[in-house]
Design an enzyme around this catalytic site. Structure first.
Site, PDB file in Angstrom:
ATOM      1  N   HIS A   1      -0.203   8.609   1.962  1.00  0.00           N
ATOM      2  CA  HIS A   1      -0.279   9.876   2.469  1.00  0.00           C
ATOM      3  C   HIS A   1      -1.172  10.447   3.529  1.00  0.00           C
ATOM      4  CE1 HIS A   1       2.693  11.668   0.161  1.00  0.00           C
ATOM      5  NE2 HIS A   1       2.854  10.996  -1.547  1.00  0.00           N
ATOM      6  N   LEU A   2      -1.297  10.166   4.545  1.00  0.00           N
ATOM      7  CA  LEU A   2      -2.130  10.170   5.325  1.00  0.00           C
ATOM      8  C   LEU A   2      -2.842  11.762   6.016  1.00  0.00           C
ATOM      9  CD1 LEU A   2      -1.035   7.003   8.581  1.00  0.00           C
ATOM     10  CD2 LEU A   2      -2.933   7.254   6.771  1.00  0.00           C
TER      11      LEU A   2
ATOM     12  N   ASP B   1       9.239  13.541  -0.289  1.00  0.00           N
ATOM     13  CA  ASP B   1       8.079  13.099  -1.195  1.00  0.00           C
ATOM     14  C   ASP B   1       6.964  14.256  -1.645  1.00  0.00           C
ATOM     15  OD1 ASP B   1       7.133  11.421  -2.908  1.00  0.00           O
ATOM     16  OD2 ASP B   1       5.629  11.387  -1.987  1.00  0.00           O
TER      17      ASP B   1
ATOM     18  N   ASP C   1       1.207   5.240  -2.889  1.00  0.00           N
ATOM     19  CA  ASP C   1       1.121   6.928  -3.463  1.00  0.00           C
ATOM     20  C   ASP C   1      -0.490   7.220  -2.990  1.00  0.00           C
ATOM     21  OD1 ASP C   1       2.107   9.409  -3.770  1.00  0.00           O
ATOM     22  OD2 ASP C   1       2.450   9.148  -6.059  1.00  0.00           O
TER      23      ASP C   1
ATOM     24  N   PHE D   1      -2.410  16.938  -7.562  1.00  0.00           N
ATOM     25  CA  PHE D   1      -2.000  15.726  -8.437  1.00  0.00           C
ATOM     26  C   PHE D   1      -2.138  15.097  -7.442  1.00  0.00           C
ATOM     27  CE2 PHE D   1       0.826  18.596 -10.140  1.00  0.00           C
ATOM     28  CZ  PHE D   1       1.116  18.382 -12.000  1.00  0.00           C
ATOM     29  N   GLY D   2      -2.712  13.441  -7.788  1.00  0.00           N
ATOM     30  CA  GLY D   2      -2.346  12.363  -6.834  1.00  0.00           C
ATOM     31  C   GLY D   2      -3.787  11.268  -6.946  1.00  0.00           C
TER      32      GLY D   2
HETATM   33 ZN   LIG Z   1       5.658  11.088  -4.942  1.00  0.00          ZN
END
Ligand SMILES: [Zn+2]
Length: 426
Positions: free
Chosen positions: A60-61, A150, A303, A321-322
């Protein structure tokens, strides 16, 4: 340029031995012993490992719209620092990458960053809202290598089936985040003893497997290549294993954090252990490790999900999240999976380079002569402590801060150009 005397590990050619690598005009020219330097630059790789550059299927940029978290440039730097020579740019930016123009814009940003290869991935539905198909054909024409919504799955099965028929025609994979939203509810972590103890709402493993089972049925029916993102639970590994035996065109990835951590990491309301799908149990960790080792799970995907420190400093329920992953993936997995013998070095390299390249349909992840000189040199002796302050990523959100690791990428080369040396991105 000659890369001298390293242990070359290239699973795409079954190479695992001490060789020199000759790089000329941006390509791998030859792999052999005692290659004459003839005035060329020499990179001493003695005692180190030379591998095809890693490829991340799941980055994810955040650009456009989330530049405080990451940009194509800062994400590319993080990738180079981590030994990656190619990454995907997932579409959940603001606005969402759901049309050809935005894919073209991603390509421009990547060209400007000029460090690693960045492959745009488009959305399946407009705005990733799940209501109407995005401009899939137009995006693929502009260079999108896959599509995904996503952040969430595609809730509408009929729409997903239509998308799969397009993807099959276009010969691209559909990347799916398997999460049945009603089952996941407002869950904050895995539903189990830890969620009960912390008094937080949990997400059951079934939220993942229910959607996965539906997707496998539709992949079988349509013939669409489906790629399952961030597999986190034992039952999902089993469903994928059975589907592969049946010949369903499915591939899968697992993240470093789902391979190394359980929901215990959330204790103390640690927001750096808050992610989707959530960290699960020790049995699930054992199952995803086994799946990675036996090839049921094809690839490691990071991810990489950068957030600002202030967002992660929120209370557990408000925090996003993440976690970030590009700069820690290889050292963590080398230290915790390869050293103890869970998987071999060659298996790990294969699942971080050759297999992800095949899933994306790009001619990389290999050191075959004639191909682009995209490679990394790894120091397997050097020990280091992970320090989030030193990340090139704007995101410092990691549960692995201060973990000791070895297997450090010390050089990254893209098309024959050194983009990182001794931890410093050029
Ligand atoms: Zn995902």
């Amino acid at each position: 340029m000659v890369i001298r005397g390293g242990t070359v590990v290239d699973p795409s050619q079954n190479i695992d031995g001490i060789f020199d690598v000759l790089v000329a005009e941006g390509k791998i020219a030859r792999i052999a012993q005692n290659i004459e330097a003839e005035g060329r630059e020499i990179i001493d790789a003695a005692g180190k490992v030379v591998v095809p550059g890693f490829i991340d299927l799941h980055t994810h940029l955040r650009q456009p719209g989330g530049e405080a978290k990451e940009t194509v440039l800062t994400g590319s730097r993080a990738a180079a620092a981590g030994g990656y020579t190619g990454i995907t740019a997932l579409p959940n930016t603001r606005p969402v990458i759901d049309n050809a123009q935005m894919v073209a814009r991603q390509n421009e940003l990547a060209a400007k960053a000029n460090l690693v290869r960045v492959w745009p991935v488009g959305a399946v539905t407009k705005g990733s809202e799940g209501n109407e198909l995005a401009e899939i054909g137009g995006m693929v024409k502009q260079g999108a290598r896959a599509v995904t919504d996503d952040g969430r799955g595609v809730p509408d099965a009929r729409l997903l089936r239509n998308a799969m028929l397009y993807c099959r025609e276009l010969d691209i994979p559909l990347f799916e985040h398997c999460e049945e939203e009603a089952l996941a509810g407002n869950g904050q972590l895995h539903e189990g003893v830890v969620s009960a103890r912390l008094g937080l709402q949990g997400m059951p493993a079934a939220a993942e497997t229910v959607m996965l089972a539906r997707d496998l049925v539709l992949a079988k029916e349509t013939g669409c290549r489906i790629h399952i993102m961030h597999v986190s639970c034992a039952e999902a590994v089993e469903l994928i294993r059975k589907a592969k035996k049946e010949g369903i065109p499915v591939t899968a990835e697992v993240t470093p954090h789902h391979l190394l951590l359980t929901d215990e990491a959330v204790e103390g309301y640690n927001t750096n252990a808050k992610m989707k799908p959530p960290l699960r149990t020790a049995e699930d960790v054992a199952a995803v490790r086994k799946g990675l080792a036996d090839g049921t799970i094809d690839a490691v995907g990071t991810d990489h999900a950068p957030h600002t420190e202030s967002e992660k400093a929120n209370d557990f329920i408000s925090a996003p999240f993440g976690i970030v992953g590009l700069e820690t993936a290889f050292p963590l997995l080398y230290t915790h999976l390869v050293r103890p013998g869970v998987i071999s070095l060659s298996q790990l390299v294969e699942r971080m380079s050759w297999r992800p390249a095949a899933i994306l349909g790009v001619p990389h992840g290999t050191l075959k002569p004639g191909g682009a000189a995209d490679l990394a040199i790894i120091d397997t002796q050097q020990e280091q402590i992970i320090e989030k302050e030193r990340f090139y990523s704007k995101g410092k959100n990691t549960p692995f801060d201060r973990w000791p690791v070895t297997g450090i990428p010390v050089l990254t080369m893209v098309a024959g150009t050194v983009v990182m040396r001794d931890g410093k991105v050029e």
